[in-house]
Scaffold this motif. Structure first.
Motif, short mmCIF file in Angstrom:
data_model
loop_
_atom_site.label_atom_id
_atom_site.label_comp_id
_atom_site.label_asym_id
_atom_site.label_seq_id
_atom_site.Cartn_x
_atom_site.Cartn_y
_atom_site.Cartn_z
N LEU A 187 0.82 -1.21 0.00
CA LEU A 187 0.00 0.00 0.00
C LEU A 187 0.86 1.26 0.00
N TYR A 188 1.96 1.21 0.70
CA TYR A 188 2.87 2.36 0.75
C TYR A 188 3.47 2.62 -0.63
N ARG A 189 3.79 1.55 -1.35
CA ARG A 189 4.31 1.70 -2.71
C ARG A 189 3.25 2.28 -3.64
N GLU A 190 1.99 2.05 -3.32
CA GLU A 190 0.89 2.59 -4.13
C GLU A 190 0.59 4.05 -3.79
N GLY A 191 1.33 4.59 -2.83
CA GLY A 191 1.16 6.00 -2.48
C GLY A 191 0.26 6.28 -1.30
N MET A 192 -0.17 5.25 -0.57
CA MET A 192 -1.03 5.47 0.58
C MET A 192 -0.22 5.93 1.79
N LYS A 193 -0.77 6.85 2.56
CA LYS A 193 -0.10 7.39 3.74
C LYS A 193 -0.08 6.36 4.86
N GLN A 194 0.92 6.48 5.74
CA GLN A 194 1.05 5.53 6.84
C GLN A 194 -0.17 5.56 7.75
N SER A 195 -0.75 6.74 7.96
CA SER A 195 -1.93 6.85 8.83
C SER A 195 -3.11 6.11 8.23
N ILE A 227 -2.89 3.52 6.13
CA ILE A 227 -2.56 2.09 6.23
C ILE A 227 -2.87 1.58 7.62
N ALA A 228 -2.50 2.36 8.63
CA ALA A 228 -2.74 1.97 10.01
C ALA A 228 -4.23 1.79 10.29
N GLU A 229 -5.05 2.67 9.72
CA GLU A 229 -6.50 2.58 9.93
C GLU A 229 -7.06 1.31 9.31
N TYR A 230 -6.63 0.97 8.10
CA TYR A 230 -7.12 -0.24 7.45
C TYR A 230 -6.69 -1.50 8.21
N LEU A 231 -5.45 -1.51 8.69
CA LEU A 231 -4.91 -2.70 9.35
C LEU A 231 -5.27 -2.79 10.82
#
Length: 300
Positions: free
Chosen positions: A24-32, A34-38
């Motif tokens: 997801l990070y490689r796709e340009g998603m922010k860490q915040s 990503i954290a919410e989804y996971l």
């Protein structure tokens, strides 16, 4: 006790979460985000992105990489956190059901592989239903003209066991069938992946046990013009203003007066009009859809 759930939490999830986070990070998603989804902290996401996580054996890692790819696709195509959790749980359960994880779990827990397999035994007929629906779904993806028939609420394709007792006995497409950049996108079918569409088959099964598959597509003037020309027997309902349970029963109730190829739900306030195509099995449903697509092409 080292139960399967503990094995998953300790040995599998750290790697799986890390791979999803990296993708997801490689796709340009922010860490915040990503954290919410996971369902983890941003600090944990940062830790995963730095490569600090436990790695399972290579064979297991390859399977988890495949699951991570599926999860990322669901997220990027607009899936919510609930859909991600359900997909993850089902994919890991399938790895136990197939027996693949039992060898590794046996080494971890001291429980024999046979004991592991007995815990996750699955009925043969369920496998057959999934296989048939998956093959028919493949035919659906190759049917030109289908993407234009997917409604705003998206389509679902379902196939029930004989005499289904509830949605858990109906296989369907998780997250439904959608389009992105003009192409159809669908995850592999799973049991319990639908409530509304599965509920329809459960109710219809009590009236017409031979009807075990359904696909919903959009409704409109163009479809109205060709429905009867292709020889379909059509019934009509209007579910606007009804609860989901009431709508399911209303659609199924038309089969009390006979067997129908399609049921048109005219919708209503806040409810999109839809066309439901029914059949004895998924291949019959696809055949009916193919006839409809050809008639629409000729009418243009």
């Amino acid at each position: 006790m080292r139960t399967p759930s503990v094995y998953i939490a300790e040995e599998l999830m750290p790697y799986l979460r890390a791979r999803v986070a990296e993708n997801l990070y490689r796709e340009g998603m922010k860490q915040s985000q990503i954290a919410e989804y996971l369902g983890i902290t941003q600090a944990m996401v940062s830790k995963y992105l730095s490569g600090r996580y436990k790695r399972p054996p290579a064979e297991v890692a390859a399977k988890l990489d495949s699951i991570a790819d599926e999860i990322v696709k669901v997220i990027l195509f607009g899936g919510n956190r609930s859909e991600v959790i359900v997909l993850t749980a089902r994919r890991l359960f399938e790895l136990f059901q197939s027996g693949f994880l039992c060898r590794f779990y046996a080494d971890y827990s001291g429980v024999s592989e046979d004991a592991c397999r007995s815990m996750f035994s699955v009925q043969r007929d369920r496998g057959e239903v999934l296989e048939v629906l998956n093959l028919a779904l493949g035919e659906l993806t190759r049917l030109e003209g289908f993407p234009s028939l997917i409604p705003e609420v998206r389509s679902n394709f379902a196939y029930a066991l004989s005499s289904p007792r509830g949605p858990e006995d109906v296989a369907a497409v998780p997250g439904r069938i959608t389009t992105a950049r003009g192409r159809m996108f669908a995850l592999p079918p799973e049991f319990g992946a639908s409530s509304f569409t599965a509920g329809i088959l459960v109710e219809v099964g009590r009236i017409r046990p031979e009807i075990r598959s359904v696909l919903n597509i959009r409704y409109g003037g163009d479809i109205e013009e060709v429905l009867e020309s292709v020889g379909f027997k059509v019934a009509r309902v209007k579910t606007g203003g009804l609860s989901e349970e009431e709508a399911v029963k209303a659609i199924a109730a038309v089969f009390e007066s006979g067997t129908y190829d399609t049921v048109v739900d005219e919708g209503g306030l806040g409810v999109e009009p839809l066309t439901y195509i029914f059949g004895r099995d998924p291949f019959e449903v696809v055949d009916k859809l193919r006839r409809l697509v050809r008639a629409l092409e000729k009418a243009e």
